[in-house]
Motif scaffolding. Structure first.
Motif, short mmCIF file in Angstrom:
data_model
loop_
_atom_site.label_atom_id
_atom_site.label_comp_id
_atom_site.label_asym_id
_atom_site.label_seq_id
_atom_site.Cartn_x
_atom_site.Cartn_y
_atom_site.Cartn_z
N ILE A 5 0.60 -1.04 0.09
CA ILE A 5 0.65 -0.13 -0.14
C ILE A 5 1.58 1.22 0.03
CG2 ILE A 5 -2.03 1.32 0.98
CD1 ILE A 5 -2.84 -1.34 2.09
N ILE A 90 -10.00 4.42 -6.26
CA ILE A 90 -9.26 3.42 -5.23
C ILE A 90 -10.04 3.50 -4.13
CG2 ILE A 90 -8.75 6.25 -3.60
CD1 ILE A 90 -6.15 3.73 -3.76
N LEU A 92 -9.52 1.09 -0.04
CA LEU A 92 -8.92 0.45 1.04
C LEU A 92 -10.39 -0.35 1.88
CD1 LEU A 92 -7.31 4.06 1.33
CD2 LEU A 92 -6.46 2.15 0.30
N ASP A 106 -5.76 -3.75 2.58
CA ASP A 106 -5.37 -4.32 1.22
C ASP A 106 -6.25 -2.78 0.48
OD1 ASP A 106 -5.04 -5.94 -1.05
OD2 ASP A 106 -6.68 -6.52 -0.96
N LEU A 107 -5.75 -3.36 -1.34
CA LEU A 107 -6.14 -1.88 -2.43
C LEU A 107 -7.56 -2.91 -2.85
CD1 LEU A 107 -3.18 0.14 -3.81
CD2 LEU A 107 -5.50 0.50 -1.05
N ILE A 110 -8.67 -0.94 -7.19
CA ILE A 110 -8.40 0.19 -8.09
C ILE A 110 -7.98 0.45 -9.70
CG2 ILE A 110 -5.41 -0.70 -7.97
CD1 ILE A 110 -4.38 1.60 -7.35
#
Length: 441
Positions: A5, A90, A92, A106-107, A110
């Motif tokens: 991240i 995006i 999170l 985590d992502l 995106i």
């Protein structure tokens, strides 16, 4: 995960200068969701949640021991004079098995998306990682139809007056070694030893059937890695497919809807440990392994005070040989689930939530395992409706299971609530009392 991240955000900062041309963009949009639970079980321990070994979902109310949140940010970065709009997005996420355990970030999303593209008949185009065309059941959080992974595609391209066509190419490989979005690898891609695969996902939605009703069709092709890796050679890997036919009925008592879906998948197209048929499952599963599923889900607000979600699932898995059988994950079995979530508003700010779910697993060999779970939750809320949030709940949850469920949990999930090494030992029932916050914003 933390380093990943940090690197992603650092890269975003480095490229900020290149986005100077987007100074005309609108204000930042955001959305969020989180839930947090604290409780004590009837054995004088901490929160203990209940799920039957082999069932791909559990009924949610008063039965989500984790702390979980998602925070989405979106920015319009360009708007053309022909109406096309481009956005950067995006998300999170935060996960902790309980309030005091190690957390993971985590992502899960995106991506960049262009909407109202004239060349696509006002459809959209996207590239990146996103939650793609997800369909689920709210009462047990069962995401039965979904596309996710790194990739891109065109979305909701109008065909005629009613139909919308979408195509996505999605990759799962050792750069994205997980179906769930969490690292280290979990679910199907952990089983695959991070072997890569490509998913071609075709969808056609909006086929009119009756007033307020339409058909939605999906076909997903999973193409195996032609090379394999150092753990699995290419000749041990397989391709597969998953197909979905869904009828959606809208306008039930206002914003209510009913979804009825028929799904079938073979090989890795079954989804494996993933809930969604058509998701990339275990690449070592051949065409003899199949999954048939029927899903029924109703949401409606009957009156301003009474709302309901009703769920019915039938799933049959077959074709597993002894060497491929893993109890609770990959086995020849029939899973049935029937349940519902009711909310009744006592006053403007006070409502009662109730949840009842019955799950059964009938394996080809061995006794049927069963579990029944019930929750009642007095709630302070922003409104009386089922979906009104935030909810501040006091809840009591009770679950009962049979010997077969306990024995399966001993093998598939030692230490879990249903196992003899869990909070309730050799007992075949248990309960939990606690509090939970649940909010969308």
């Amino acid at each position: 995960m933390k380093n990943i991240i940090q690197k992603a955000l650092f890269h975003t900062a480095l490229t900020a200068g290149a986005m100077a041309c987007c100074a005309q963009a609108s204000a930042l949009d955001y959305q969020g969701y989180f839930r947090a639970l604290a409780g004590s079980n009837s054995s004088h321990g901490g929160a203990s949640c209940f799920q039957l070994a082999g069932a791909l979902a559990k009924y949610r109310l008063g039965n989500e021991c984790e702390v979980y949140g998602e925070f989405w940010l979106g920015q319009e970065v360009a708007k053309a004079d022909d109406g096309a709009v481009f956005n950067a997005n995006i998300m999170l996420s935060y996960y902790s098995a309980n309030a005091s355990s190690k957390s993971e970030a985590d992502l899960p999303q995106i991506y960049v998306q262009g909407d109202k593209i004239p060349e696509l008949n006002n459809g959209s185009v996207w590239l990146g990682r996103k939650y793609y065309k997800r369909e689920g059941l709210g009462a047990n959080d069962f995401i039965y139809w979904s596309g996710r992974g790194f990739g891109g595609g065109i979305q909701d391209v109008m065909v005629g007056d009613n139909l919308k066509f979408s195509y996505a190419l999605l990759r799962k490989d050792n750069l994205v070694a997980t179906t769930s979005g969490l690292l280290p690898a979990t679910g199907a891609l952990a089983d695959n030893g991070s072997n890569s695969a490509t998913r071609h996902d075709f969808q056609l939605r909006g086929i009119p059937t009756n007033p307020g009703g339409s058909l939605e069709l999906g076909l997903s092709f999973i193409v195996k890695d032609a090379k394999g890796n150092d753990k699995q050679s290419a000749d041990t890997l397989h391709s597969g497919y998953g197909a979905t036919i869904q009828h959606r009925q809208t306008g039930i008592n206002g914003d209510g809807e009913n979804k009825f879906a028929l799904q079938y998948g073979t090989g890795p197209g079954t989804g494996g440990a993933d809930q969604a048929i058509g998701a990339i499952g275990n690449l070592s599963d051949d065409k003899n392994i199949s999954r048939l599923r029927v899903v029924e889900g109703l949401y409606t607000q009957f009156t301003p005070r009474l709302g309901a979600e009703l769920v019915a699932i039938y799933q049959k898995d077959k074709g597993f040989t002894p060497e491929h059988t893993v109890l609770g994950v990959a086995e020849n079995k029939v899973w049935t689930s029937l349940g519902g979530h009711l909310v009744y508003g006592i006053s403007r700010r006070f409502k009662i939530g109730m949840d009842l779910g019955v799950d059964a697993i009938r394996p080809d060999e061995g006794p049927t395992r069963r579990m029944t779970k019930f929750t009642i939750a007095p709630t302070i809320s922003s409104g009386m409706g089922l979906n009104a949030r935030p909810d501040l709940r006091l809840f009591y949850t009770y679950a009962k299971w049979n010997d077969a469920a306990r024995h399966a949990a001993d093998s598939a999930a030692p230490g879990s609530a249903l196992s003899s090494t869990g909070a309730f030992g050799a007992a075949k029932s248990g309960s939990m009392i606690g509090v939970q916050a649940d909010v969308c914003f």
